[in-house]
Scaffold this motif. Sequence first.
Motif, PDB file in Angstrom:
ATOM      1  N   ASN A 102       0.806  -1.228   0.000  1.00  0.00           N
ATOM      2  CA  ASN A 102       0.000   0.000   0.000  1.00  0.00           C
ATOM      3  C   ASN A 102       0.838   1.277   0.000  1.00  0.00           C
ATOM      4  O   ASN A 102       0.374   2.328   0.457  1.00  0.00           O
ATOM      5  CB  ASN A 102      -0.984   0.021   1.171  1.00  0.00           C
ATOM      6  N   THR A 103       2.058   1.178  -0.486  1.00  0.00           N
ATOM      7  CA  THR A 103       2.849   2.381  -0.717  1.00  0.00           C
ATOM      8  C   THR A 103       2.717   2.763  -2.184  1.00  0.00           C
ATOM      9  O   THR A 103       2.502   1.898  -3.046  1.00  0.00           O
ATOM     10  CB  THR A 103       4.329   2.163  -0.373  1.00  0.00           C
ATOM     11  N   ILE A 104       2.826   4.042  -2.476  1.00  0.00           N
ATOM     12  CA  ILE A 104       2.707   4.528  -3.848  1.00  0.00           C
ATOM     13  C   ILE A 104       4.087   4.952  -4.330  1.00  0.00           C
ATOM     14  O   ILE A 104       4.764   5.755  -3.677  1.00  0.00           O
ATOM     15  CB  ILE A 104       1.703   5.685  -3.940  1.00  0.00           C
ATOM     16  N   LEU A 105       4.471   4.399  -5.463  1.00  0.00           N
ATOM     17  CA  LEU A 105       5.794   4.663  -6.014  1.00  0.00           C
ATOM     18  C   LEU A 105       5.675   5.264  -7.408  1.00  0.00           C
ATOM     19  O   LEU A 105       4.755   4.934  -8.158  1.00  0.00           O
ATOM     20  CB  LEU A 105       6.607   3.363  -6.102  1.00  0.00           C
ATOM     21  N   ASN A 106       6.631   6.104  -7.745  1.00  0.00           N
ATOM     22  CA  ASN A 106       6.793   6.602  -9.102  1.00  0.00           C
ATOM     23  C   ASN A 106       7.977   5.839  -9.702  1.00  0.00           C
ATOM     24  O   ASN A 106       9.111   6.018  -9.271  1.00  0.00           O
ATOM     25  CB  ASN A 106       7.058   8.106  -9.092  1.00  0.00           C
ATOM     26  N   VAL A 107       7.709   4.980 -10.660  1.00  0.00           N
ATOM     27  CA  VAL A 107       8.710   4.038 -11.149  1.00  0.00           C
ATOM     28  C   VAL A 107       9.072   4.347 -12.600  1.00  0.00           C
ATOM     29  O   VAL A 107       8.202   4.709 -13.409  1.00  0.00           O
ATOM     30  CB  VAL A 107       8.185   2.582 -11.040  1.00  0.00           C
ATOM     31  N   TRP A 108      10.343   4.184 -12.918  1.00  0.00           N
ATOM     32  CA  TRP A 108      10.846   4.428 -14.270  1.00  0.00           C
ATOM     33  C   TRP A 108      11.458   3.167 -14.859  1.00  0.00           C
ATOM     34  O   TRP A 108      12.066   2.362 -14.146  1.00  0.00           O
ATOM     35  CB  TRP A 108      11.912   5.510 -14.246  1.00  0.00           C
ATOM     36  N   GLY A 109      11.285   3.014 -16.173  1.00  0.00           N
ATOM     37  CA  GLY A 109      11.983   1.969 -16.890  1.00  0.00           C
ATOM     38  C   GLY A 109      13.440   2.335 -17.079  1.00  0.00           C
ATOM     39  O   GLY A 109      13.865   3.460 -16.766  1.00  0.00           O
ATOM     40  N   GLN A 110      14.196   1.390 -17.635  1.00  0.00           N
ATOM     41  CA  GLN A 110      15.645   1.590 -17.766  1.00  0.00           C
ATOM     42  C   GLN A 110      16.010   2.446 -18.971  1.00  0.00           C
ATOM     43  O   GLN A 110      17.148   2.900 -19.073  1.00  0.00           O
ATOM     44  CB  GLN A 110      16.361   0.224 -17.855  1.00  0.00           C
ATOM     45  N   GLY A 111      15.053   2.672 -19.854  1.00  0.00           N
ATOM     46  CA  GLY A 111      15.315   3.480 -21.041  1.00  0.00           C
ATOM     47  C   GLY A 111      15.614   2.622 -22.257  1.00  0.00           C
ATOM     48  O   GLY A 111      16.243   1.570 -22.145  1.00  0.00           O
ATOM     49  N   ALA A 112      15.139   3.075 -23.406  1.00  0.00           N
ATOM     50  CA  ALA A 112      15.386   2.389 -24.678  1.00  0.00           C
ATOM     51  C   ALA A 112      15.804   3.434 -25.708  1.00  0.00           C
ATOM     52  O   ALA A 112      15.109   4.431 -25.903  1.00  0.00           O
ATOM     53  CB  ALA A 112      14.133   1.653 -25.152  1.00  0.00           C
ATOM     54  N   LEU A 113      16.932   3.210 -26.342  1.00  0.00           N
ATOM     55  CA  LEU A 113      17.443   4.154 -27.326  1.00  0.00           C
ATOM     56  C   LEU A 113      16.764   3.943 -28.673  1.00  0.00           C
ATOM     57  O   LEU A 113      16.736   2.824 -29.196  1.00  0.00           O
ATOM     58  CB  LEU A 113      18.952   4.004 -27.473  1.00  0.00           C
ATOM     59  N   VAL A 114      16.226   5.011 -29.196  1.00  0.00           N
ATOM     60  CA  VAL A 114      15.644   5.016 -30.537  1.00  0.00           C
ATOM     61  C   VAL A 114      16.445   5.994 -31.382  1.00  0.00           C
ATOM     62  O   VAL A 114      16.565   7.176 -31.031  1.00  0.00           O
ATOM     63  CB  VAL A 114      14.162   5.418 -30.501  1.00  0.00           C
ATOM     64  N   THR A 115      16.986   5.493 -32.482  1.00  0.00           N
ATOM     65  CA  THR A 115      17.766   6.332 -33.391  1.00  0.00           C
ATOM     66  C   THR A 115      17.093   6.327 -34.745  1.00  0.00           C
ATOM     67  O   THR A 115      16.876   5.261 -35.332  1.00  0.00           O
ATOM     68  CB  THR A 115      19.204   5.818 -33.513  1.00  0.00           C
ATOM     69  N   VAL A 116      16.756   7.510 -35.221  1.00  0.00           N
ATOM     70  CA  VAL A 116      16.116   7.646 -36.524  1.00  0.00           C
ATOM     71  C   VAL A 116      17.131   8.296 -37.464  1.00  0.00           C
ATOM     72  O   VAL A 116      17.460   9.474 -37.329  1.00  0.00           O
ATOM     73  CB  VAL A 116      14.837   8.484 -36.445  1.00  0.00           C
ATOM     74  N   SER A 117      17.605   7.508 -38.397  1.00  0.00           N
ATOM     75  CA  SER A 117      18.665   7.992 -39.278  1.00  0.00           C
ATOM     76  C   SER A 117      18.697   7.156 -40.547  1.00  0.00           C
ATOM     77  O   SER A 117      18.392   5.962 -40.527  1.00  0.00           O
ATOM     78  CB  SER A 117      20.017   7.915 -38.574  1.00  0.00           C
ATOM     79  N   SER A 118      19.080   7.798 -41.632  1.00  0.00           N
ATOM     80  CA  SER A 118      19.238   7.072 -42.882  1.00  0.00           C
ATOM     81  C   SER A 118      20.687   6.629 -43.051  1.00  0.00           C
ATOM     82  O   SER A 118      21.022   5.988 -44.044  1.00  0.00           O
ATOM     83  CB  SER A 118      18.787   7.938 -44.060  1.00  0.00           C
TER      84      SER A 118
END
Length: 118
Positions: A102-118
Amino acid sequence: QVQLVESGGGLVQPGGSLRLSCAASGSTRRIYTMGWYRQAPGRELVAIITTSGNTNYADSVKGRFTISRDNAKNTVSLQMNSLKPEDTAVYFCNAKVMTMYNTILNVWGQGALVTVSS
């Protein structure tokens, strides 16, 4: 302990599509909100899609990105279409979670790199 684990990301050409997924695991009793943020190189972290009652899309992704949530599986996905070079960033999922204790947490993922390039 509650964790958000992201998957997806990678390199895509301009105009292409990519899908990110985020799964919550651990002692989760209830997830209130889930959303997506991103941080471009040299820039601050910004919210792109948040779900708190209504779903709010940043103008920069409106019409191109879509969030979907599976409450039964505690997952959230981000479908990204018509990607642009300026979408290059590290993408983070975020959740406001009530734990089994019953505790409330603000949780984050580890991150995912997205690269948009030709």
